[in-house]
Design a protein around this motif. Structure first.
Motif, PDB file in Angstrom:
ATOM      1  N   PHE A 406       0.526   3.324  10.095  1.00  0.00           N
ATOM      2  CA  PHE A 406       1.811   4.261   9.994  1.00  0.00           C
ATOM      3  C   PHE A 406       3.033   3.669   8.988  1.00  0.00           C
ATOM      4  O   PHE A 406       3.654   4.319   8.214  1.00  0.00           O
ATOM      5  CB  PHE A 406       2.431   4.561  11.389  1.00  0.00           C
ATOM      6  N   LEU A 407       3.120   2.521   9.186  1.00  0.00           N
ATOM      7  CA  LEU A 407       4.080   1.641   8.166  1.00  0.00           C
ATOM      8  C   LEU A 407       3.442   1.871   6.766  1.00  0.00           C
ATOM      9  O   LEU A 407       4.267   1.823   5.755  1.00  0.00           O
ATOM     10  CB  LEU A 407       4.286   0.231   8.607  1.00  0.00           C
ATOM     11  N   HIS A 408       2.228   1.642   6.497  1.00  0.00           N
ATOM     12  CA  HIS A 408       1.514   1.687   5.196  1.00  0.00           C
ATOM     13  C   HIS A 408       1.708   2.960   4.526  1.00  0.00           C
ATOM     14  O   HIS A 408       2.221   2.899   3.328  1.00  0.00           O
ATOM     15  CB  HIS A 408       0.214   1.294   5.403  1.00  0.00           C
ATOM     16  N   ARG A 409       1.644   3.886   5.191  1.00  0.00           N
ATOM     17  CA  ARG A 409       1.813   5.253   4.751  1.00  0.00           C
ATOM     18  C   ARG A 409       3.212   5.547   4.225  1.00  0.00           C
ATOM     19  O   ARG A 409       3.396   6.063   3.179  1.00  0.00           O
ATOM     20  CB  ARG A 409       1.362   6.499   5.941  1.00  0.00           C
ATOM     21  N   LYS A 410       3.999   5.076   5.043  1.00  0.00           N
ATOM     22  CA  LYS A 410       5.585   5.158   5.183  1.00  0.00           C
ATOM     23  C   LYS A 410       5.825   4.443   3.492  1.00  0.00           C
ATOM     24  O   LYS A 410       6.546   4.924   2.726  1.00  0.00           O
ATOM     25  CB  LYS A 410       6.438   4.757   6.238  1.00  0.00           C
ATOM     26  N   PHE A 411       5.321   3.312   3.588  1.00  0.00           N
ATOM     27  CA  PHE A 411       5.590   2.460   2.388  1.00  0.00           C
ATOM     28  C   PHE A 411       5.076   3.238   1.238  1.00  0.00           C
ATOM     29  O   PHE A 411       5.971   3.310  -0.122  1.00  0.00           O
ATOM     30  CB  PHE A 411       4.955   1.050   2.469  1.00  0.00           C
ATOM     31  N   LYS A 412       3.920   3.911   1.040  1.00  0.00           N
ATOM     32  CA  LYS A 412       3.288   4.192  -0.055  1.00  0.00           C
ATOM     33  C   LYS A 412       4.113   5.533  -0.654  1.00  0.00           C
ATOM     34  O   LYS A 412       4.453   6.016  -1.634  1.00  0.00           O
ATOM     35  CB  LYS A 412       1.650   4.826   0.316  1.00  0.00           C
ATOM     36  N   LEU A 413       4.698   6.329   0.510  1.00  0.00           N
ATOM     37  CA  LEU A 413       5.521   7.431   0.341  1.00  0.00           C
ATOM     38  C   LEU A 413       6.880   7.170  -0.156  1.00  0.00           C
ATOM     39  O   LEU A 413       7.228   7.849  -1.147  1.00  0.00           O
ATOM     40  CB  LEU A 413       5.838   8.163   1.784  1.00  0.00           C
ATOM     41  N   VAL A 414       7.430   6.109   0.119  1.00  0.00           N
ATOM     42  CA  VAL A 414       8.579   5.492  -0.585  1.00  0.00           C
ATOM     43  C   VAL A 414       8.374   5.236  -1.782  1.00  0.00           C
ATOM     44  O   VAL A 414       9.185   5.454  -2.843  1.00  0.00           O
ATOM     45  CB  VAL A 414       9.323   4.621   0.447  1.00  0.00           C
ATOM     46  N   GLU A 419       8.812   5.982  -7.835  1.00  0.00           N
ATOM     47  CA  GLU A 419       8.369   6.087  -9.136  1.00  0.00           C
ATOM     48  C   GLU A 419       8.481   7.520  -9.898  1.00  0.00           C
ATOM     49  O   GLU A 419       8.605   7.445 -11.158  1.00  0.00           O
ATOM     50  CB  GLU A 419       6.906   5.526  -9.125  1.00  0.00           C
ATOM     51  N   SER A 420       8.504   8.428  -9.084  1.00  0.00           N
ATOM     52  CA  SER A 420       8.636   9.901  -9.595  1.00  0.00           C
ATOM     53  C   SER A 420      10.116   9.834 -10.193  1.00  0.00           C
ATOM     54  O   SER A 420      10.489  10.474 -11.308  1.00  0.00           O
ATOM     55  CB  SER A 420       8.564  10.804  -8.456  1.00  0.00           C
ATOM     56  N   LYS A 421      10.981   9.446  -9.566  1.00  0.00           N
ATOM     57  CA  LYS A 421      12.556   9.465  -9.965  1.00  0.00           C
ATOM     58  C   LYS A 421      12.756   8.602 -11.387  1.00  0.00           C
ATOM     59  O   LYS A 421      13.334   8.887 -12.405  1.00  0.00           O
ATOM     60  CB  LYS A 421      13.420   8.985  -8.986  1.00  0.00           C
ATOM     61  N   LYS A 422      11.727   7.367 -11.553  1.00  0.00           N
ATOM     62  CA  LYS A 422      11.756   6.553 -12.806  1.00  0.00           C
ATOM     63  C   LYS A 422      11.109   7.242 -13.865  1.00  0.00           C
ATOM     64  O   LYS A 422      11.649   7.325 -15.069  1.00  0.00           O
ATOM     65  CB  LYS A 422      11.195   5.277 -12.398  1.00  0.00           C
ATOM     66  N   ASP A 423      10.211   8.051 -13.604  1.00  0.00           N
ATOM     67  CA  ASP A 423       9.583   9.040 -14.612  1.00  0.00           C
ATOM     68  C   ASP A 423      10.357   9.896 -15.172  1.00  0.00           C
ATOM     69  O   ASP A 423      10.328  10.254 -16.311  1.00  0.00           O
ATOM     70  CB  ASP A 423       8.266   9.376 -14.332  1.00  0.00           C
ATOM     71  N   GLU A 424      11.163  10.616 -14.370  1.00  0.00           N
ATOM     72  CA  GLU A 424      12.106  11.761 -14.734  1.00  0.00           C
ATOM     73  C   GLU A 424      13.324  10.913 -15.530  1.00  0.00           C
ATOM     74  O   GLU A 424      13.830  11.738 -16.415  1.00  0.00           O
ATOM     75  CB  GLU A 424      12.855  12.159 -13.604  1.00  0.00           C
TER      76      GLU A 424
END
Length: 424
Positions: A406-414, A419-424
């Motif tokens: 659960f923590l791994h999935r949360k970490f990947k999502l964050v 990274e999406s915000k940096k690309d924008e």
């Protein structure tokens, strides 16, 4: 032979059996009673004493079909000849009989006052009256009756009022509804009043009061009702309790009033609440020679009396041993009137006790078979992993794996959002 005889034969047999049963009811020996009187006390320095006089109660056959048995008792015995139109004194198993003198009088209660408002008492009140209390030991039925004069002879009596119940002691679970039985017979007297009281630890209160002549409820305590559908037709004055509380523990008194006389039955109610038993620690894991404390809590039980024991069964042994040195806490009174108690004991988790089974056994009146909880001692590093050890470790590993996933999935999502915000 006349053919009509064969048609009449069943009826004749039925009548014969009826007379036989009727005769058997009155052929029983006199009921042995005791007349209880309080005497003395004429002055402040003279103490009152209780005098008991033997009494024999002879039931009279109202049709004079059965001859009276000869009197063979001692001259000191008081003989009372009673006609019982109520039929409540005909049981041959009646015992525990007590008689007291009764003084008919007005009762200054709001729900009784209307019964004697004319202020004209009948002539019969000038003769001796008695209160009678008897019990059927086999069934537990109890009867209270008022005996008054029948004619001009003081020893010829009849039943004017009878109040009866099916049991002198009742048991009810906390929170359950309750039916408190009380029946009565009053002959042709239609003026009556009914009162229910509760008494416990010296305190009393009126639960229900009904003036039957005015058909009016004078007192009612919330949570208590009477079933009026069977009151007049069957003489059923039983009380209905909506939900039993600890405060109901005590004595219920059912009193039936007629003009100038009354009879009463009392029933003891025992309120019980099952204990909730918790045995800790659970699971019972320890390091070698570690001191651990066993704790067994019995909570929300009633009444107060309870027994709590700690026991042990060693591996390979079929016998239980009671563990000494158990410490009991003081009783804790809960808000609902129930009690709680904790038993504790410190033990050393020695390696040779690995796999020992520890038990907490609670005995209480609400659970005749008792309540038992148990835990198995697991000493780390002894005899490898048992099946229970493996199952426990597997459950821990599974829970840990789920948490990490659960923590791994949360970490990947964050990280992905960042990274999406940096690309924008």
């Amino acid at each position: 032979m006349n053919p009509c005889f064969f048609y009449l034969l069943p009826s004749l047999l039925l009548i014969g059996f009826a007379f036989q049963s009727f005769g058997e009811a009155y052929e029983t020996k006199p009921l042995a009673c005791v007349l209880v009187e309080e005497i003395g006390g004429g002055g402040s320095s003279i103490p009152r004493t209780i005098r008991q006089t033997p009494v024999e109660l002879h039931l009279i056959d109202p049709l004079n079909l059965i001859p009276e048995a000869p009197i063979t008792s001692s001259p000191e015995t008081l003989h009372l000849h009673v006609t019982d139109p109520s039929g409540k004194l005909l049981s041959p198993r009646l015992s525990s009989c007590e008689v007291t003198y009764l003084l008919p009088q007005e009762v200054p209660l709001a729900w009784v006052r209307s019964l004697t408002e004319e202020k004209r008492s009948p002539r019969a009140l000038g003769h001796p009256w008695y209160s009678l209390s008897v019990k059927d030991d086999a069934s537990g039925n109890t009867v209270s009756a008022v005996l008054g004069p029948q004619g001009e002879e003081d020893d010829k009596l009849t039943v004017f009022l009878a109040v009866y119940s099916t049991s002198a002691t009742l048991y009810a679970r906390l929170g359950d509804p309750l039916y408190v039985p009380c029946g009565f017979w009053r002959g042709q007297q239609f003026r009556s009043a009914i009162e229910w009281r509760h008494r416990a630890l010296g305190d009393g209160k009126v639960l229900y009061a009904y003036d039957g002549r005015l058909d009016r409820i004078e007192e009612i305590f919330p949570g208590y009702e009477m079933n009026f559908s069977t009151l007049q037709s069957q003489g059923n004055a039983s009380l209905l309790v909506d939900k039993v509380a600890v405060s109901d523990h005590g004595t219920f008194l059912c009193t039936i009033y007629l003009p100038y006389i009354r009879a009463q039955r009392d029933m003891q109610l025992e309120v019980t609440a099952l204990p909730t038993v918790t045995f800790l620690p659970n699971p019972l894991f320890a390091r070698p020679n570690e001191e651990i404390t066993l704790s067994c809590e019995a909570s929300h039980f009633h009444p107060l009396e309870i027994s709590v024991e700690l026991l042990r069964r060693l591996p390979g042994d079929s016998q239980f041993s009671v563990l000494p040195g158990v410490s009991l806490s003081t009783h804790t009174l809960n808000k609902d009137g129930t009690f709680s108690l904790t038993a504790s004991l410190s033990i050393i988790a020695s390696p040779e006790h690995h796999g020992a089974r520890y038990f907490c056994r609670v005995r209480h009146i609400s659970v005749p078979e008792g309540v038992t909880r148990s835990n198995t001692l697991h000493v780390a590093g002894v005899a490898g992993l048992s099946l229970e050890d493996g199952m426990y470790l597997f459950a821990v590993a599974l829970a840990l794996y789920g948490s990490l996933t659960f923590l791994h999935r949360k970490f990947k999502l964050v990280i992905g959002i960042h990274e999406s915000k940096k690309d924008e």
